[in-house]
Design a protein around this motif. Sequence first.
Motif, PDB file in Angstrom:
ATOM      1  N   MET A  37       0.865  -1.183   0.000  1.00 26.91           N
ATOM      2  CA  MET A  37       0.000   0.000   0.000  1.00 26.91           C
ATOM      3  C   MET A  37       0.901   1.232   0.000  1.00 26.91           C
ATOM      4  O   MET A  37       1.752   1.385   0.866  1.00 26.91           O
ATOM      5  N   SER A  38       0.702   2.102  -0.975  1.00 26.70           N
ATOM      6  CA  SER A  38       1.548   3.277  -1.116  1.00 26.70           C
ATOM      7  C   SER A  38       1.365   4.234   0.057  1.00 26.70           C
ATOM      8  O   SER A  38       0.408   4.132   0.829  1.00 26.70           O
ATOM      9  N   SER A  39       2.300   5.182   0.177  1.00 29.44           N
ATOM     10  CA  SER A  39       2.234   6.205   1.216  1.00 29.44           C
ATOM     11  C   SER A  39       2.661   7.531   0.615  1.00 29.44           C
ATOM     12  O   SER A  39       3.540   7.579  -0.248  1.00 29.44           O
ATOM     13  N   SER A  40       2.035   8.607   1.060  1.00 29.98           N
ATOM     14  CA  SER A  40       2.368   9.934   0.531  1.00 29.98           C
ATOM     15  C   SER A  40       3.632  10.489   1.171  1.00 29.98           C
ATOM     16  O   SER A  40       4.289  11.366   0.615  1.00 29.98           O
ATOM     17  N   TRP A  41       3.981   9.999   2.351  1.00 31.38           N
ATOM     18  CA  TRP A  41       5.225  10.370   3.034  1.00 31.38           C
ATOM     19  C   TRP A  41       5.588   9.245   3.992  1.00 31.38           C
ATOM     20  O   TRP A  41       4.762   8.382   4.284  1.00 31.38           O
ATOM     21  N   TYR A 119      -4.093   9.966   3.334  1.00 30.28           N
ATOM     22  CA  TYR A 119      -3.346   9.576   2.134  1.00 30.28           C
ATOM     23  C   TYR A 119      -3.837  10.331   0.907  1.00 30.28           C
ATOM     24  O   TYR A 119      -3.065  10.988   0.209  1.00 30.28           O
ATOM     25  N   SER A 120      -5.135  10.239   0.640  1.00 29.52           N
ATOM     26  CA  SER A 120      -5.674  10.852  -0.578  1.00 29.52           C
ATOM     27  C   SER A 120      -5.596  12.376  -0.544  1.00 29.52           C
ATOM     28  O   SER A 120      -5.241  13.015  -1.545  1.00 29.52           O
ATOM     29  N   LEU A 121      -5.891  12.989   0.596  1.00 27.82           N
ATOM     30  CA  LEU A 121      -5.849  14.443   0.679  1.00 27.82           C
ATOM     31  C   LEU A 121      -4.414  14.968   0.641  1.00 27.82           C
ATOM     32  O   LEU A 121      -4.145  16.037   0.079  1.00 27.82           O
ATOM     33  N   ALA A 122      -3.478  14.227   1.237  1.00 29.48           N
ATOM     34  CA  ALA A 122      -2.074  14.637   1.170  1.00 29.48           C
ATOM     35  C   ALA A 122      -1.575  14.570  -0.265  1.00 29.48           C
ATOM     36  O   ALA A 122      -0.840  15.467  -0.725  1.00 29.48           O
ATOM     37  N   LEU A 123      -1.962  13.531  -0.997  1.00 29.96           N
ATOM     38  CA  LEU A 123      -1.574  13.445  -2.404  1.00 29.96           C
ATOM     39  C   LEU A 123      -2.211  14.564  -3.214  1.00 29.96           C
ATOM     40  O   LEU A 123      -1.593  15.108  -4.138  1.00 29.96           O
ATOM     41  N   ILE A 170      -3.814   8.755  -6.175  1.00 31.44           N
ATOM     42  CA  ILE A 170      -5.018   8.896  -5.347  1.00 31.44           C
ATOM     43  C   ILE A 170      -5.974   7.734  -5.598  1.00 31.44           C
ATOM     44  O   ILE A 170      -6.554   7.173  -4.664  1.00 31.44           O
ATOM     45  N   GLY A 171      -6.132   7.352  -6.865  1.00 37.30           N
ATOM     46  CA  GLY A 171      -7.044   6.260  -7.201  1.00 37.30           C
ATOM     47  C   GLY A 171      -6.391   4.893  -7.245  1.00 37.30           C
ATOM     48  O   GLY A 171      -7.093   3.875  -7.290  1.00 37.30           O
ATOM     49  N   LEU A 172      -5.054   4.851  -7.251  1.00 44.54           N
ATOM     50  CA  LEU A 172      -4.338   3.579  -7.338  1.00 44.54           C
ATOM     51  C   LEU A 172      -3.330   3.450  -6.201  1.00 44.54           C
ATOM     52  O   LEU A 172      -2.112   3.403  -6.432  1.00 44.54           O
ATOM     53  N   LYS A 174      -2.498   0.999  -4.420  1.00 49.12           N
ATOM     54  CA  LYS A 174      -1.788  -0.271  -4.360  1.00 49.12           C
ATOM     55  C   LYS A 174      -0.844  -0.473  -5.537  1.00 49.12           C
ATOM     56  O   LYS A 174      -0.219  -1.543  -5.640  1.00 49.12           O
ATOM     57  N   SER A 175      -0.753   0.518  -6.410  1.00 47.76           N
ATOM     58  CA  SER A 175       0.107   0.394  -7.587  1.00 47.76           C
ATOM     59  C   SER A 175       1.541   0.792  -7.245  1.00 47.76           C
ATOM     60  O   SER A 175       1.833   1.968  -7.014  1.00 47.76           O
ATOM     61  N   PHE A 176       2.423  -0.179  -7.262  1.00 47.25           N
ATOM     62  CA  PHE A 176       3.831   0.094  -6.973  1.00 47.25           C
ATOM     63  C   PHE A 176       4.475   0.911  -8.083  1.00 47.25           C
ATOM     64  O   PHE A 176       5.265   1.821  -7.816  1.00 47.25           O
ATOM     65  N   ILE A 177       4.142   0.617  -9.332  1.00 45.39           N
ATOM     66  CA  ILE A 177       4.799   1.293 -10.448  1.00 45.39           C
ATOM     67  C   ILE A 177       4.462   2.781 -10.468  1.00 45.39           C
ATOM     68  O   ILE A 177       5.300   3.618 -10.823  1.00 45.39           O
ATOM     69  N   VAL A 178       3.244   3.148 -10.064  1.00 47.97           N
ATOM     70  CA  VAL A 178       2.878   4.568 -10.004  1.00 47.97           C
ATOM     71  C   VAL A 178       3.736   5.280  -8.955  1.00 47.97           C
ATOM     72  O   VAL A 178       4.274   6.363  -9.205  1.00 47.97           O
ATOM     73  N   SER A 179       3.874   4.668  -7.784  1.00 52.83           N
ATOM     74  CA  SER A 179       4.694   5.260  -6.729  1.00 52.83           C
ATOM     75  C   SER A 179       6.164   5.297  -7.131  1.00 52.83           C
ATOM     76  O   SER A 179       6.883   6.260  -6.832  1.00 52.83           O
ATOM     77  N   PHE A 180       6.614   4.262  -7.803  1.00 52.60           N
ATOM     78  CA  PHE A 180       8.009   4.178  -8.261  1.00 52.60           C
ATOM     79  C   PHE A 180       8.317   5.314  -9.236  1.00 52.60           C
ATOM     80  O   PHE A 180       9.327   6.017  -9.080  1.00 52.60           O
ATOM     81  N   ILE A 181       7.458   5.511 -10.226  1.00 50.80           N
ATOM     82  CA  ILE A 181       7.692   6.554 -11.223  1.00 50.80           C
ATOM     83  C   ILE A 181       7.565   7.939 -10.605  1.00 50.80           C
ATOM     84  O   ILE A 181       8.332   8.857 -10.942  1.00 50.80           O
ATOM     85  N   ARG A 182       6.612   8.126  -9.687  1.00 56.19           N
ATOM     86  CA  ARG A 182       6.482   9.424  -9.014  1.00 56.19           C
ATOM     87  C   ARG A 182       7.756   9.766  -8.245  1.00 56.19           C
ATOM     88  O   ARG A 182       8.275  10.885  -8.347  1.00 56.19           O
ATOM     89  N   SER A 183       8.270   8.805  -7.508  1.00 51.03           N
ATOM     90  CA  SER A 183       9.505   9.035  -6.746  1.00 51.03           C
ATOM     91  C   SER A 183      10.672   9.332  -7.677  1.00 51.03           C
ATOM     92  O   SER A 183      11.487  10.231  -7.417  1.00 51.03           O
TER      93      SER A 183
END
Length: 301
Positions: A37-41, A119-123, A170-172, A174-183
Motif C-alpha cells: 500500500m503506497s504512502s504519501s510520506w 493519504y488521498s488528501l495529502a496526495l 489517489i485512485g491507485l 496499491k500500484s507500486f509502479i505509479v509510486s516508483f515513477i512518481r519518486s
Amino acid sequence: MGSLVGHVLPGFAFFVLGFWHLFNHIKLHSAHPNSYMSSSWFPTSKLKYLELFLIMVASSISISMELFIGPARHQPLDPDGTIPSNHLRNFEHSSISMTFFIYAAFAIILDKISPKAKYSLALFLGAVAFAQQLLLFHLHSTDHMGVEGQYHLLLQSAVIVSLATTLMGIGLPKSFIVSFIRSLSILYQGVWLIVTGYMLWTPELVSKGCFLHDEDGHQVVRCSSDEALDRAKSLVNIQFSWALTAVTMFSISLYLFLVKLYGEKVEYSTLTKEKDLELEEEYDDVESQKESPKAFRVHGH
C-alpha cells in the motif's frame, strides 16, 4: 533561484526527497509484495514527521532567500509598494515553495486529525504543489527563448510526470509502479536542477559561442549568433537524454539491490514458517498413529 546556488540547493532537496521515497517504496514492496500500500510520506523511527518538517524548513529557507535575503534591499518591493520587473521571478519561485510548505504542514495536521483521509488528501495537496510548479515554470517571466529557457522547458516534462503520477496515486494506492515513477520523477527534478545550475552559471561550462551577461542584476546566458544558440539548445537536449538514461539505470539497479536485500529475508521467513507447519503436521500424524492401536485395544478389551 536564478543562480548556481539557487538551482543546486533546491535540486539537492528534490533529489534527497525523491531518493527517500524511491528507497522506501521499493523496500515496502519488497517486504510486502502482495499487500503493498503506497504512502504519501514516510515516518522515521526517532521523529515521525521528520520528512515533512524538513520540507517545511527547506521551503521557508527558499522563500526567505527569494524575498528577503537575495534582494539588495532585503525586501522585494519598490518604494511605492509595487513589484519591480526584476523581482517577478523571485515571487514566482517563492510561490512554488509556499505550496510545498502548505502540503507538508497540512499532511501533519491530516495525520493527527483525519487518519482515514490523510493519504488521498495529502496526495491532492502534493498534486496542487506540482501543478503550481508547472504553471509558474511554463509561464515564467524568465526568457523562454534562450538557453535557460530550454533547461526550464525540459524541467517541465519531469514536473508533468510528478503531477500525473501523484493524481494517479489517489485512485491507485496499491500500484507500486505509479509510486516508483512518481519518486523517480521527483529525484530527476533534483538532478536536472543541479545540472542546470552548474551548466548555466559556471563560465567554463557555457556552450561555445555563448557567454554570461548581466541583465537587471541577473546573470543570463546569451549567444553571439543563432547558430550558437541552436547548438547550445541541442547540447541541452543531449544532456537531458544522458541524465535521464543514467537516472533510469540507477533506479533499476537500486530496485534489484533492495529486492535482493529485503525480498530474500521475507522469502526465507515464509519458507521457514511453511516448513514448520509441515513438520507439525507430520508430528501430529505420527502421534495419531501411535495412539490409534492403543485406542483399538481399549475398545476391543
